[in-house]
Design a protein around this motif. Structure first.
Motif, PDB file in Angstrom:
ATOM      1  N   GLY A 108       0.810  -1.216   0.000  1.00 46.65           N
ATOM      2  CA  GLY A 108       0.000   0.000   0.000  1.00 46.65           C
ATOM      3  C   GLY A 108       0.840   1.260   0.000  1.00 46.65           C
ATOM      4  O   GLY A 108       0.514   2.241  -0.679  1.00 46.65           O
ATOM      5  N   THR A 109       1.937   1.238   0.755  1.00 49.18           N
ATOM      6  CA  THR A 109       2.818   2.407   0.795  1.00 49.18           C
ATOM      7  C   THR A 109       3.479   2.623  -0.562  1.00 49.18           C
ATOM      8  O   THR A 109       3.569   3.758  -1.052  1.00 49.18           O
ATOM      9  CB  THR A 109       3.892   2.227   1.885  1.00 49.18           C
ATOM     10  OG1 THR A 109       3.258   2.048   3.152  1.00 49.18           O
ATOM     11  CG2 THR A 109       4.797   3.446   1.953  1.00 49.18           C
ATOM     12  N   LEU A 110       3.940   1.534  -1.178  1.00 52.12           N
ATOM     13  CA  LEU A 110       4.547   1.650  -2.509  1.00 52.12           C
ATOM     14  C   LEU A 110       3.525   2.147  -3.532  1.00 52.12           C
ATOM     15  O   LEU A 110       3.844   2.990  -4.380  1.00 52.12           O
ATOM     16  CB  LEU A 110       5.114   0.301  -2.943  1.00 52.12           C
ATOM     17  CG  LEU A 110       6.366  -0.177  -2.198  1.00 52.12           C
ATOM     18  CD1 LEU A 110       6.733  -1.590  -2.627  1.00 52.12           C
ATOM     19  CD2 LEU A 110       7.529   0.776  -2.449  1.00 52.12           C
ATOM     20  N   HIS A 136       1.751   8.397   5.871  1.00 51.75           N
ATOM     21  CA  HIS A 136       2.415   9.628   6.288  1.00 51.75           C
ATOM     22  C   HIS A 136       3.457   9.376   7.365  1.00 51.75           C
ATOM     23  O   HIS A 136       4.423  10.133   7.490  1.00 51.75           O
ATOM     24  CB  HIS A 136       1.382  10.645   6.794  1.00 51.75           C
ATOM     25  CG  HIS A 136       0.571  11.247   5.689  1.00 51.75           C
ATOM     26  ND1 HIS A 136      -0.152  12.412   5.840  1.00 51.75           N
ATOM     27  CD2 HIS A 136       0.361  10.853   4.417  1.00 51.75           C
ATOM     28  CE1 HIS A 136      -0.770  12.705   4.715  1.00 51.75           C
ATOM     29  NE2 HIS A 136      -0.471  11.769   3.840  1.00 51.75           N
ATOM     30  N   MET A 137       3.263   8.328   8.173  1.00 58.74           N
ATOM     31  CA  MET A 137       4.226   8.068   9.234  1.00 58.74           C
ATOM     32  C   MET A 137       5.582   7.667   8.667  1.00 58.74           C
ATOM     33  O   MET A 137       6.601   7.768   9.346  1.00 58.74           O
ATOM     34  CB  MET A 137       3.705   6.987  10.185  1.00 58.74           C
ATOM     35  CG  MET A 137       3.619   5.594   9.605  1.00 58.74           C
ATOM     36  SD  MET A 137       3.149   4.374  10.853  1.00 58.74           S
ATOM     37  CE  MET A 137       1.485   4.914  11.242  1.00 58.74           C
ATOM     38  N   SER A 146      -6.067  -0.156   3.707  1.00 62.34           N
ATOM     39  CA  SER A 146      -6.496   1.152   3.185  1.00 62.34           C
ATOM     40  C   SER A 146      -5.357   2.158   3.142  1.00 62.34           C
ATOM     41  O   SER A 146      -5.597   3.354   2.977  1.00 62.34           O
ATOM     42  CB  SER A 146      -7.636   1.707   4.047  1.00 62.34           C
ATOM     43  OG  SER A 146      -7.199   1.964   5.380  1.00 62.34           O
ATOM     44  N   VAL A 147      -4.114   1.691   3.275  1.00 56.22           N
ATOM     45  CA  VAL A 147      -2.958   2.593   3.283  1.00 56.22           C
ATOM     46  C   VAL A 147      -2.954   3.560   2.097  1.00 56.22           C
ATOM     47  O   VAL A 147      -2.707   4.760   2.266  1.00 56.22           O
ATOM     48  CB  VAL A 147      -1.646   1.783   3.337  1.00 56.22           C
ATOM     49  CG1 VAL A 147      -0.434   2.673   3.064  1.00 56.22           C
ATOM     50  CG2 VAL A 147      -1.497   1.117   4.701  1.00 56.22           C
ATOM     51  N   PRO A 148      -3.242   3.099   0.854  1.00 54.06           N
ATOM     52  CA  PRO A 148      -3.189   4.046  -0.272  1.00 54.06           C
ATOM     53  C   PRO A 148      -4.219   5.168  -0.189  1.00 54.06           C
ATOM     54  O   PRO A 148      -4.082   6.184  -0.885  1.00 54.06           O
ATOM     55  CB  PRO A 148      -3.465   3.151  -1.497  1.00 54.06           C
ATOM     56  CG  PRO A 148      -3.102   1.775  -1.055  1.00 54.06           C
ATOM     57  CD  PRO A 148      -3.478   1.729   0.392  1.00 54.06           C
ATOM     58  N   ALA A 192      11.306  11.294   6.715  1.00 50.37           N
ATOM     59  CA  ALA A 192      12.184  11.525   5.569  1.00 50.37           C
ATOM     60  C   ALA A 192      12.127  12.986   5.128  1.00 50.37           C
ATOM     61  O   ALA A 192      13.159  13.607   4.833  1.00 50.37           O
ATOM     62  CB  ALA A 192      11.786  10.616   4.414  1.00 50.37           C
ATOM     63  N   ALA A 193      10.915  13.546   5.094  1.00 48.99           N
ATOM     64  CA  ALA A 193      10.763  14.953   4.698  1.00 48.99           C
ATOM     65  C   ALA A 193      11.404  15.880   5.728  1.00 48.99           C
ATOM     66  O   ALA A 193      12.035  16.887   5.366  1.00 48.99           O
ATOM     67  CB  ALA A 193       9.281  15.287   4.541  1.00 48.99           C
ATOM     68  N   ALA A 194      11.263  15.556   7.008  1.00 44.32           N
ATOM     69  CA  ALA A 194      11.853  16.389   8.073  1.00 44.32           C
ATOM     70  C   ALA A 194      13.377  16.355   7.987  1.00 44.32           C
ATOM     71  O   ALA A 194      14.039  17.384   8.149  1.00 44.32           O
ATOM     72  CB  ALA A 194      11.381  15.903   9.438  1.00 44.32           C
ATOM     73  N   PHE A 195      13.929  15.166   7.733  1.00 43.55           N
ATOM     74  CA  PHE A 195      15.387  15.048   7.607  1.00 43.55           C
ATOM     75  C   PHE A 195      15.888  15.846   6.413  1.00 43.55           C
ATOM     76  O   PHE A 195      16.884  16.580   6.516  1.00 43.55           O
ATOM     77  CB  PHE A 195      15.774  13.576   7.459  1.00 43.55           C
ATOM     78  CG  PHE A 195      17.229  13.371   7.150  1.00 43.55           C
ATOM     79  CD1 PHE A 195      18.201  13.630   8.101  1.00 43.55           C
ATOM     80  CD2 PHE A 195      17.627  12.922   5.889  1.00 43.55           C
ATOM     81  CE1 PHE A 195      19.558  13.446   7.817  1.00 43.55           C
ATOM     82  CE2 PHE A 195      18.973  12.738   5.597  1.00 43.55           C
ATOM     83  CZ  PHE A 195      19.939  12.993   6.562  1.00 43.55           C
ATOM     84  N   GLN A 196      15.196  15.742   5.262  1.00 38.78           N
ATOM     85  CA  GLN A 196      15.620  16.480   4.083  1.00 38.78           C
ATOM     86  C   GLN A 196      15.546  17.984   4.319  1.00 38.78           C
ATOM     87  O   GLN A 196      16.415  18.735   3.875  1.00 38.78           O
ATOM     88  CB  GLN A 196      14.749  16.089   2.885  1.00 38.78           C
ATOM     89  CG  GLN A 196      15.162  16.744   1.581  1.00 38.78           C
ATOM     90  CD  GLN A 196      16.584  16.407   1.163  1.00 38.78           C
ATOM     91  OE1 GLN A 196      17.100  15.344   1.501  1.00 38.78           O
ATOM     92  NE2 GLN A 196      17.223  17.314   0.438  1.00 38.78           N
TER      93      GLN A 196
END
Length: 252
Positions: free
Chosen positions: A33-35, A219-220, A211-213, A225-229
């Motif tokens: 689902g994440t992919l 978001h978890m 229902s992940v997609p 990853a976004a915060a690190f970038q």
């Protein structure tokens, strides 16, 4: 009740491998689902494009030690303490759900794979932590659902005015609520009712993970990853965002 492994009585009417197979399938569902979410939204492509763009605009290249330091700071603030939430109520609610979910998931896996049949006694601490995790999820989740959600707290909508964005919190709360109801009724000896509640528990748990997609579950994985970038861009000079305010933050 809270010191007994709630999954052992399931062996009276389910194959011993059922729960372990189900957990593996749910892990696969989250990964797939994440992919799928990343492909559908182009998240991975966008992230790599932004990363390459930031790398080209960098004015202060960072070595491995500096990046490791930024990664640790990201883990400590955005992951471990939810420091991105400036509203203290939302932050506490999120932390209750986050750490409750970790306790709940880890103890479920340990009890299902390590003590599936009762032939080896389950340490009392495991079901106690399982119940504690469930209570933490419900405390933080229902607080968020009824009082903190933006459309409830700031737009005056009814808590029962649901949108697709609420799929994650609704399925999570339903899953954990039915888990505790099932455990309680099962401990009281109501076999038929317990089996019905277990079926509802499985239904909402499956909905949560498949229902992940369409939910905010993925978001978890994106947020750290976004915060690190973002930290990397601020440190190497490639960020196009304004410098963060040093004054008091306005609650959101």
């Amino acid at each position: 009740m809270v010191t007994d492994n709630p999954f052992i009585p399931l062996m009276d009417f389910l194959p011993p491998l059922f729960l372990r197979t189900y957990i593996i399938l749910m892990v696969v569902a989250v990964a797939v689902g994440t992919l799928a979410d990343m492909v559908h939204k182009g998240s991975a492509t966008f992230f790599m494009q932004q990363r390459n763009k930031a790398k080209a605009a960098s004015t202060r290249p960072l070595d491995a030690g500096a990046r490791a330091s930024l990664a640790v700071r990201t883990l400590l603030k955005e992951v471990a303490t939810s420091g991105e939430f400036h509203n203290p109520k939302r932050r506490i609610s999120h932390l209750l759900m986050f750490y409750g979910f970790l306790l709940y998931i880890v103890t479920t896996i340990v009890m299902a794979f390590g003590y599936p049949t009762g032939n080896v006694a389950t340490p009392a601490l495991l079901p106690m932590l399982w119940n504690l995790g469930a209570v933490m999820i419900l405390a933080g989740g229902y607080w968020f659902f009824f009082f903190i959600r933006v459309n409830v707290a700031h737009e005056g909508h009814s808590p029962f005015h649901l949108m697709r964005a609420d799929l994650f919190i609704v399925s999570l709360l339903a899953s954990v609520s039915f888990a505790l109801l099932w455990e309680t009724v099962q401990a009281a000896g109501g076999r038929g009712a317990a089996q019905t509640l277990f079926g509802l528990y499985l239904f909402f748990t499956t909905l949560l993970f498949v229902s992940v997609p369409w939910s905010k579950f993925a978001h978890m994985f994106y947020k750290p990853a976004a915060a690190f970038q973002r930290r990397v861009e601020e440190a190497d000079g490639s960020s196009t965002l304004p410098a963060p305010s040093q004054g008091p933050h306005k609650a959101v």
